[in-house]
Design a protein around this motif. Structure first.
Motif, PDB file in Angstrom:
ATOM      1  N   ARG A 164      -5.204   5.318   6.610  1.00 31.83           N
ATOM      2  CA  ARG A 164      -4.350   6.414   6.123  1.00 31.83           C
ATOM      3  C   ARG A 164      -4.257   7.504   7.177  1.00 31.83           C
ATOM      4  O   ARG A 164      -5.255   7.842   7.816  1.00 31.83           O
ATOM      5  CB  ARG A 164      -4.904   6.973   4.823  1.00 31.83           C
ATOM      6  N   GLU A 224      -7.270  -4.238   5.379  1.00 33.86           N
ATOM      7  CA  GLU A 224      -7.785  -2.914   5.691  1.00 33.86           C
ATOM      8  C   GLU A 224      -6.621  -1.931   5.625  1.00 33.86           C
ATOM      9  O   GLU A 224      -5.483  -2.276   5.955  1.00 33.86           O
ATOM     10  CB  GLU A 224      -8.380  -2.934   7.099  1.00 33.86           C
ATOM     11  N   VAL A 225      -6.908  -0.707   5.201  1.00 33.48           N
ATOM     12  CA  VAL A 225      -5.877   0.337   5.122  1.00 33.48           C
ATOM     13  C   VAL A 225      -6.323   1.518   5.967  1.00 33.48           C
ATOM     14  O   VAL A 225      -7.456   1.981   5.856  1.00 33.48           O
ATOM     15  CB  VAL A 225      -5.659   0.790   3.662  1.00 33.48           C
ATOM     16  N   ASP A 230      -6.931   6.046  -1.906  1.00 36.08           N
ATOM     17  CA  ASP A 230      -7.450   4.686  -2.042  1.00 36.08           C
ATOM     18  C   ASP A 230      -8.125   4.513  -3.393  1.00 36.08           C
ATOM     19  O   ASP A 230      -8.783   5.416  -3.895  1.00 36.08           O
ATOM     20  CB  ASP A 230      -8.466   4.397  -0.929  1.00 36.08           C
ATOM     21  N   VAL A 255       0.864  -1.182   0.000  1.00 40.73           N
ATOM     22  CA  VAL A 255       0.000   0.000   0.000  1.00 40.73           C
ATOM     23  C   VAL A 255       0.904   1.236   0.000  1.00 40.73           C
ATOM     24  O   VAL A 255       1.829   1.350   0.806  1.00 40.73           O
ATOM     25  CB  VAL A 255      -0.998   0.005   1.174  1.00 40.73           C
TER      26      VAL A 255
END
Length: 192
Positions: free
Chosen positions: A110, A107-108, A84, A68
């Protein structure tokens, strides 16, 4: 289960270049089951336009992995905060997580940087430095290990005191929402 994390910084120690073969050999020697990497280059000139996450995934023979981007562009030069959903077509920089076990979900999280013009106080005759802080990201995976599902995070927090603590609290809150035991791995930028 063998766990590892490190900030690869794109280059070999003591050198201003990357050696993808040396990186792959290091991963094979380390032989982790779960690996969290920070400062992973994608198509950067300093790493000869290599996809370091793909090189590591192949060397580790992992079942699942994800890269990512925290930023798109070149660290220390021209870049923009990664978003995203947008496909990355040029140089990028971020975190990656690799697993020899199946991943149930990704899951990300930020986290914006401290801004392009933050003044950092310094001791001595040079009393302050104006710096730009890069955005940060946490990559979270629920991994099916042979023992149970474990929530694993790969992150690289700010080097700025206070800012890194706020980011760690955000990551911790996000991880605590899940039911499995959790492990936060990465370059947390805390002394000691």
């Amino acid at each position: 289960m063998r766990l590892a994390t490190f900030n690869i910084n794109g280059r070999s120690p003591g050198e201003n270049r990357v050696d993808p073969d040396r990186l792959a050999n290091s991963i094979r020697t380390l032989a982790p089951d779960i690996l969290a990497l920070q400062e992973v280059d994608l198509y950067q000139p300093r790493t000869r336009d290599a996809d370091l996450a793909a090189i590591v995934a192949e060397a580790m023979d992992c079942v699942d992995h994800r890269f990512v981007a925290a930023l798109v562009g070149t660290p220390g030069a021209r870049w923009v905060e990664a978003g995203d959903g947008a496909a990355i077509t040029g140089p990028a920089f971020g975190n990656a997580l690799f697993s020899r076990y199946p991943v149930r979900s990704w899951e990300v999280l930020r986290m914006s940087g401290a801004g392009p013009h933050l003044t950092l106080p310094l001791p001595g005759p040079r009393r302050a430095a104006v710096i730009g802080e890069e955005p940060r990201v946490a990559l979270i995976a629920d991994i099916e290990t042979p023992h149970r599902v474990v929530r694993v995070v790969s992150t690289h927090l700010s080097f700025l005191p206070g800012c890194n603590l706020v980011q760690l609290r955000r990551v911790t809150r996000c991880v605590e929402q899940g039911k499995p035991p959790a492990l936060i791995m990465g370059d947390l930028n805390f002394p000691g």
